[in-house]
Design an enzyme around this catalytic site. Structure first.
Site, PDB file in Angstrom:
ATOM      1  N   LYS A  13       0.838  -1.205   0.000  1.00  0.00           N
ATOM      2  CA  LYS A  13       0.000   0.000   0.000  1.00  0.00           C
ATOM      3  C   LYS A  13       0.869   1.250   0.000  1.00  0.00           C
ATOM      4  CE  LYS A  13      -3.605  -2.694   2.040  1.00  0.00           C
ATOM      5  NZ  LYS A  13      -4.136  -3.300   3.233  1.00  0.00           N
ATOM      6  N   GLN A  49      -4.932  -1.575   9.369  1.00  0.00           N
ATOM      7  CA  GLN A  49      -4.584  -2.887   8.806  1.00  0.00           C
ATOM      8  C   GLN A  49      -5.123  -3.999   9.703  1.00  0.00           C
ATOM      9  OE1 GLN A  49      -2.564  -3.514   5.726  1.00  0.00           O
ATOM     10  NE2 GLN A  49      -3.774  -5.328   6.155  1.00  0.00           N
ATOM     11  N   ASP A  56     -11.423   2.289   3.487  1.00  0.00           N
ATOM     12  CA  ASP A  56     -11.669   0.846   3.394  1.00  0.00           C
ATOM     13  C   ASP A  56     -13.155   0.549   3.213  1.00  0.00           C
ATOM     14  OD1 ASP A  56      -9.611  -0.934   3.364  1.00  0.00           O
ATOM     15  OD2 ASP A  56      -9.297  -0.942   5.534  1.00  0.00           O
TER      16      ASP A  56
END
Ligand code: NAP
Length: 265
Positions: A10, A54, A77
């Site tokens: 990422k 994460q 997300d």
């Protein structure tokens, strides 16, 4: 949190597209309150457009509380209940990256969604459920299957578009697939035994076995590639399929977050 290649990909993707990123590597001993206070400070910073936690988080941290602490405007997300609700209502929202990437993939390859019989196997918050919502928004007739579905193969065999996200190495075989169907394999499973590799890849096992020897594992999806290729019209490979799109969609969501936060109308 534990270092891993997922966050590295990422960060690299951000560099490639010109997004400034910050990585907050926290020790295993971090408490929920400490993590919450970091998220609150990122929520209030003007120079931050997107926040990604994460997952999975270490045991003892309340994942739901953490996800819900991220400002919905910065939730790149798409896991916050506000964004989940908007998606269910068919309104603009941040969409979880993996299903969003699958829609892009279908469009890119001109695979028709409107009116298609689509079957999603798996009902997780990050893949199955949002995938089904997105397909519905695009006028597919959607069936969702899960571990309690009776006669899974009879249901999946009706599908023109079969999307599988279950986390079971090679479970979907030719009896699950309608001839000519498009099969999207979201699964990412590590095989560590040579016998498992032989069973799934048959005569194509050689290159996989050399990866296994080199790395100690090889990645396989939820679809049996050898069998699927005998019936499916198209199939996404693992690795090298859906996984690549997930990070790209994260970049897209971040850009959307930046634009929406700066939009005055
Ligand atoms: P998850 O949260 O573990 O959910 C698995 C789902 O599969 C559940 O809904 C479960 O049903 C269903 N299921 C399990 N066994 C089944 C069976 N035998 N028959 C029918 N349904 C079954 O998994 P996830 O997070 O969605 O991930 C699924 C897979 O996709 C994993 O391999 C993961 O690594 C991979 N993944 C890949 C990406 C990518 O970027 N490529 C992104 C995310 C996930 P119940 O609800 O009834 O338990």
């Amino acid at each position: 949190m534990k270092p891993g290649s997922r966050w590295r990909n990422k960060i690299r993707a951000c560099e490639e597209v010109g997004i400034r990123s910050e990585h907050h590597a926290l020790p295993e001993s971090t408490t929920s309150d400490e993590l919450l206070s970091l998220i609150q400070s990122l929520n209030s910073r003007e120079d931050i457009d997107g926040i990604l936690v994460q997952l999975p988080l270490p045991k003892g941290i309340d994942e739901t509380r953490i996800i819900e602490a991220v400002s919905p405007e910065k939730d790149v997300d798409g896991f916050h209940p506000v964004n989940v609700g908007k998606l269910a209502m068919g309104r603009q929202s941040f969409v979880p990256c993996t299903p969003a990437g699958i829609i892009e993939l279908l469009d890119y390859h001109s695979i028709g969604i409107r009116g298609a019989a689509a079957c999603v196997v798996g009902r997780s918050q990050i893949v199955g459920r949002p995938m089904a919502q997105l397909l519905l928004q695009r006028d597919a007739t959607v069936t969702i299957c899960h571990s309690r579905t009776r006669d899974l193969a009879a249901v999946t065999r009706e599908a023109d578009l079969l999307i599988v996200a279950i986390g079971r190495a090679g479970m979907i075989g030719k009896e699950h697939i309608k001839p000519g169907a498009t099969v999207i394999d979201v699964g990412m499973n590590k095989l560590t035994e040579a016998a498992e590799v032989q069973a799934l890849f048959g005569s194509d096992a050689e290159s996989r076995l050399s990866v296994l020897t080199k790395r100690g594992y090889t990645l396989v999806g939820d679809v049996n590639p050898f069998e699927a290729d005998q019936v499916a019209g198209k199939r996404t490979p693992v690795p090298g399929g859906v996984g690549l799109l997930t990070v790209a969609m994260l970049m897209k969501n971040t850009l959307m977050a930046a634009k929406l936060r700066r939009c005055t109308d």
